[in-house]
Design a protein around this motif. Structure first.
Motif, PDB file in Angstrom:
ATOM      1  N   UNK A  92     -17.407   1.391   9.752  1.00 26.67           N
ATOM      2  CA  UNK A  92     -16.553   2.141   8.821  1.00 26.67           C
ATOM      3  C   UNK A  92     -15.103   1.704   8.954  1.00 26.67           C
ATOM      4  N   UNK A  93     -14.651   1.506  10.178  1.00 29.90           N
ATOM      5  CA  UNK A  93     -13.275   1.055  10.397  1.00 29.90           C
ATOM      6  C   UNK A  93     -13.061  -0.339   9.797  1.00 29.90           C
ATOM      7  N   UNK A  94     -14.031  -1.223   9.956  1.00 32.25           N
ATOM      8  CA  UNK A  94     -13.917  -2.563   9.371  1.00 32.25           C
ATOM      9  C   UNK A  94     -13.907  -2.504   7.854  1.00 32.25           C
ATOM     10  N   UNK A  95     -14.708  -1.633   7.283  1.00 28.68           N
ATOM     11  CA  UNK A  95     -14.742  -1.494   5.824  1.00 28.68           C
ATOM     12  C   UNK A  95     -13.398  -0.995   5.306  1.00 28.68           C
ATOM     13  N   UNK A  96     -12.832  -0.003   5.981  1.00 28.18           N
ATOM     14  CA  UNK A  96     -11.539   0.532   5.554  1.00 28.18           C
ATOM     15  C   UNK A  96     -10.449  -0.525   5.702  1.00 28.18           C
ATOM     16  N   UNK A  97     -10.467  -1.262   6.807  1.00 27.49           N
ATOM     17  CA  UNK A  97      -9.486  -2.341   6.982  1.00 27.49           C
ATOM     18  C   UNK A  97      -9.638  -3.410   5.908  1.00 27.49           C
ATOM     19  N   UNK A  98     -10.877  -3.766   5.617  1.00 28.95           N
ATOM     20  CA  UNK A  98     -11.130  -4.762   4.578  1.00 28.95           C
ATOM     21  C   UNK A  98     -10.654  -4.300   3.217  1.00 28.95           C
ATOM     22  N   UNK A  99     -10.932  -3.047   2.902  1.00 27.32           N
ATOM     23  CA  UNK A  99     -10.484  -2.518   1.613  1.00 27.32           C
ATOM     24  C   UNK A  99      -8.970  -2.436   1.552  1.00 27.32           C
ATOM     25  N   UNK A 100      -8.333  -2.157   2.664  1.00 27.41           N
ATOM     26  CA  UNK A 100      -6.875  -2.022   2.683  1.00 27.41           C
ATOM     27  C   UNK A 100      -6.187  -3.377   2.498  1.00 27.41           C
ATOM     28  N   UNK A 101      -6.674  -4.400   3.175  1.00 30.01           N
ATOM     29  CA  UNK A 101      -5.982  -5.685   3.157  1.00 30.01           C
ATOM     30  C   UNK A 101      -6.460  -6.646   2.083  1.00 30.01           C
ATOM     31  N   UNK A 102      -7.718  -6.580   1.685  1.00 28.99           N
ATOM     32  CA  UNK A 102      -8.253  -7.591   0.781  1.00 28.99           C
ATOM     33  C   UNK A 102      -8.388  -7.137  -0.665  1.00 28.99           C
ATOM     34  N   UNK A 103      -8.426  -5.851  -0.922  1.00 34.89           N
ATOM     35  CA  UNK A 103      -8.555  -5.366  -2.292  1.00 34.89           C
ATOM     36  C   UNK A 103      -7.192  -4.844  -2.734  1.00 34.89           C
ATOM     37  N   UNK A 104      -6.634  -5.491  -3.711  1.00 36.41           N
ATOM     38  CA  UNK A 104      -5.316  -5.107  -4.218  1.00 36.41           C
ATOM     39  C   UNK A 104      -5.496  -4.296  -5.498  1.00 36.41           C
ATOM     40  N   UNK A 105      -4.735  -3.225  -5.606  1.00 36.79           N
ATOM     41  CA  UNK A 105      -4.741  -2.416  -6.812  1.00 36.79           C
ATOM     42  C   UNK A 105      -3.811  -3.050  -7.832  1.00 36.79           C
ATOM     43  N   UNK A 106      -4.321  -3.244  -9.030  1.00 36.27           N
ATOM     44  CA  UNK A 106      -3.523  -3.841 -10.085  1.00 36.27           C
ATOM     45  C   UNK A 106      -3.425  -2.855 -11.234  1.00 36.27           C
ATOM     46  N   UNK A 107      -2.226  -2.754 -11.769  1.00 34.56           N
ATOM     47  CA  UNK A 107      -2.004  -1.902 -12.924  1.00 34.56           C
ATOM     48  C   UNK A 107      -1.882  -2.805 -14.138  1.00 34.56           C
ATOM     49  N   UNK A 108      -2.776  -2.623 -15.083  1.00 32.82           N
ATOM     50  CA  UNK A 108      -2.765  -3.440 -16.283  1.00 32.82           C
ATOM     51  C   UNK A 108      -2.021  -2.704 -17.393  1.00 32.82           C
ATOM     52  N   UNK A 109      -1.283  -3.464 -18.186  1.00 34.24           N
ATOM     53  CA  UNK A 109      -0.562  -2.886 -19.310  1.00 34.24           C
ATOM     54  C   UNK A 109      -1.537  -2.745 -20.466  1.00 34.24           C
ATOM     55  N   UNK A 110      -1.619  -1.562 -20.984  1.00 34.52           N
ATOM     56  CA  UNK A 110      -2.516  -1.286 -22.103  1.00 34.52           C
ATOM     57  C   UNK A 110      -1.738  -1.465 -23.400  1.00 34.52           C
TER      58      UNK A 110
END
Length: 108
Positions: free
Chosen positions: A64-82
């Motif tokens: 679980x800790x590895x999954x959270x770390x992976x999601x924190x560092x490797x998945x970036x939130x992007x805001x798309x302009x509609x």
């Protein structure tokens, strides 16, 4: 005492799995750290023959800790302009102005 610690360890491990699956970002580390603490205490209170279950809980908590770390560092939130929404907002403003102008003409 060992049973109580195991119950706490299991409950916090389950909470860790849920928090790791949800988009909680680093807030998910709170139940993970508590789970690791209670697992460690249960591991220390257990006899050598009884340490198999706490070891499995350790593995789950670490994953679980590895999954959270992976999601924190490797998945970036992007805001798309509609652009469609922006265009619709402009059209709505223009329509509102036209309606007001028409209402002004009607009142005169």
């Amino acid at each position: 005492m060992r049973t109580f610690l195991l119950i706490l360890a299991i409950s916090f491990t389950l909470l860790s799995v849920v928090f790791a699956a949800l988009p909680m970002d680093t807030l998910a580390f709170a139940p993970i750290l508590l789970a690791l603490l209670f697992i460690f205490l249960a591991f220390k209170k257990s006899d050598v023959a009884q340490r198999k279950f706490p070891k499995r809980l350790f593995i789950i908590a670490y994953l679980c800790a590895l999954i959270v770390l992976g999601k924190t560092f490797f998945i970036k939130d992007k805001v798309a302009v509609d652009t469609q929404f922006e265009q619709q907002k402009k059209n709505t403003k223009q329509d509102a102005k036209k309606d007001l102008e028409q209402l002004e003409k009607d009142l005169e």
